[in-house]
Design a protein around this motif. Structure first.
Motif, PDB file in Angstrom:
ATOM      1  N   ASP A  54       0.836  -1.214   0.000  1.00 44.51           N
ATOM      2  CA  ASP A  54       0.000   0.000   0.000  1.00 44.51           C
ATOM      3  C   ASP A  54       0.860   1.250   0.000  1.00 44.51           C
ATOM      4  OD1 ASP A  54      -2.224  -1.595  -0.006  1.00 44.51           O
ATOM      5  OD2 ASP A  54      -2.560  -1.480   2.164  1.00 44.51           O
ATOM      6  N   GLY A 103       0.659   3.924  -2.883  1.00 43.21           N
ATOM      7  CA  GLY A 103       0.272   5.308  -2.569  1.00 43.21           C
ATOM      8  C   GLY A 103       1.265   6.311  -3.113  1.00 43.21           C
ATOM      9  N   GLU A 104       2.562   6.028  -3.013  1.00 42.98           N
ATOM     10  CA  GLU A 104       3.575   6.946  -3.548  1.00 42.98           C
ATOM     11  C   GLU A 104       3.483   7.038  -5.063  1.00 42.98           C
ATOM     12  OE1 GLU A 104       7.155   5.370  -2.002  1.00 42.98           O
ATOM     13  OE2 GLU A 104       6.757   6.002   0.065  1.00 42.98           O
ATOM     14  N   ALA A 113      -6.125   0.648  -6.516  1.00 45.23           N
ATOM     15  CA  ALA A 113      -5.802   2.076  -6.469  1.00 45.23           C
ATOM     16  C   ALA A 113      -6.041   2.789  -7.803  1.00 45.23           C
ATOM     17  CB  ALA A 113      -4.352   2.267  -6.032  1.00 45.23           C
TER      18      ALA A 113
END
Length: 460
Positions: A68, A72-73, A136
């Protein structure tokens, strides 16, 4: 209703017994093996539970969080790239992302992604990363785990191009599972080795106690054993030493008393025999009439002397002779020579050379002479034989006499038993007592010569 309950209980009992027998067959036979199994099974169960909890729960959570984090980055970088107004600004964003996130990113305008999914399944890390990327972005992507041993290549399809991300494996991998398994296996092996060394010392004391008890049961003198090991084993050793001393003291007192009584009885019997010999048997009518009575009394005195001789032989057989290694061939030849001097016709002595056994030679020689004397009284020829068989020494004394019916053979081992084969006296009783004191057994059977065979089995 009751029949069904009984049948159900019977099947349950049979099933439990079957399971119990199966478990017993799988269990090691030695005490050391069972003790180590008691240590090993809980150890393996504990290590397995620790492995499942660590890699099944903790590492799974850590792997999801790492995936995650990388996702996310990458998502933040994509958002910044889509808001950039020029190529210079995009390059600045990619450079800052590399410096801050340790992710090397490249932008390929107008490119199309031709491969999708992942190269292969590595385990939870691959699954968690694939799941995080799919959740995502909702776009096509490709994860390459196999090209570079140090990095993971991630290619994501965007509207106007492809974002190429090179992530270090240490950002996604928690650690090799083999290292944790090797650590658990190594620690288990070390603990099992320590337990084996400790249990071996405990089992050594138990084995020494068992060997001493076995030797004492075979008429050998193992001496006092040194108490060592656990407290319970020490108590057992002390109890064995006390028991051994009490038995030896009892046997010595009984033997001494029996020998003394038998020896003292010889004096009045000798006086009776002398008095009977001095009675007149000729010259008067009264003397002639007493002759049959005197003969009967002399027979009774001779029978009493024979019984006393048997008691003395029994006492000598219970003596404190020390067991030692004996040449069986020499023993049988000596017994055969003594039997021939007593009037027996020995046909053969069949024994292999270099055959040795631990026994009390005088006591065993007395057994062979007793058996040879019994054969001489009832048969014309006697044969001796001995042979080894595994852990036992077998000896046989054969004759060509009338023998003893099978149903009466056991009775003749009783003192002064009577039967169709004659009277036994104390000979066979003394022989069985001496043989059993050696840890062996004696019995009667059919002889190849047509008469009776007396067989002896002794531990080697």
């Amino acid at each position: 209703m009751r029949r069904g309950v009984v049948r159900g209980m019977g099947r349950s009992t049979v099933w439990r017994r079957g399971v119990g027998r199966s478990i017993k067959r799988l269990m090691p036979g030695s005490f050391l093996g069972r003790a180590l199994l008691i240590v090993l099974v809980p150890l393996l169960v504990t290590q397995s539970i620790a492995l499942e909890l660590y890699y099944g729960n903790f590492l799974s959570v850590v792997s999801r969080r790492l995936s995650d984090g990388v996702t996310g980055e990458v998502g933040l970088t994509i958002d910044l790239l889509q808001q950039a107004s020029s190529e210079v600004e995009q390059n600045w964003i990619l450079e800052r992302a590399r410096q801050r996130t340790l992710l090397t990113m490249g932008w390929e305008p107008g490119a199309q992604l031709h491969r999708h999914g992942t190269t292969h399944v590595l385990g939870p890390m691959d699954d968690d990363l694939t799941r995080a990327l799919a959740g995502a972005f909702g776009r096509s992507f490709f994860v390459d785990w196999s090209t570079d041993a140090r990095s993971v290549h991630i290619r994501i399809q965007l509207r106007d191009g492809v974002l190429d991300v090179e992530a270090p494996r240490k950002r996604l991998l928690v650690g090799p599972i083999w290292l944790f398994v090797a650590w658990e296996a190594g620690s288990s092996a070390v603990m099992l080795l320590i337990a084996a060394l400790v249990m071996r010392n405990q089992v050594r004391a138990i084995r020494r106690l068992a060997r001493a008890a076995e030797a004492f049961g075979m008429g050998r003198d193992p001496g006092e054993i040194r108490p060592e090991g656990a407290q319970e084993v020490r108590k057992a050793a002390v109890a064995f030493n006390r028991m051994q001393a009490r038995i030896l003291r009892f046997v010595t007192q009984r033997t001494t008393m029996l020998a003394g009584v038998s020896h003292d009885l010889r004096t009045p019997l000798t006086r009776l025999r002398l008095g009977l010999a001095m009675l007149p048997t000729q010259g008067t009518v009264e003397a002639s009439s007493l002759k049959p009575d005197i003969a009967d009394m002399e027979g009774d005195v001779a029978e009493m002397e024979r019984m006393i001789g048997g008691y003395l032989a029994f006492a000598r057989g219970e003596g404190a002779e020390v067991a030692r290694v004996v040449d069986v061939a020499q023993l049988l030849h000596d017994a055969a020579a003594a039997a021939m001097r007593a009037g027996s016709a020995v046909t053969r002595v069949d024994v292999p050379p270099m055959l040795e056994a631990v026994m009390r030679p005088d006591a065993m020689r007395r057994v062979l002479l007793n058996l040879a004397e019994n054969a001489r009284r009832h048969a014309g020829h006697v044969a001796f034989a001995a042979w080894p068989d595994g852990q036992y020494l077998h000896m046989a004394i054969d004759d060509d006499g009338p023998g003893i019916p099978p149903e009466q053979r056991e009775r003749f081992f009783r003192p002064f038993a009577h039967g169709e084969g004659g009277n036994s006296g104390l000979g066979l009783s003394i022989a069985r007592d001496i043989v059993r004191a050696h840890g062996g057994e004696i019995g009667l059977g059919d002889s190849p010569l047509g008469g009776l065979r007396v067989w002896i089995r002794l531990p080697l």
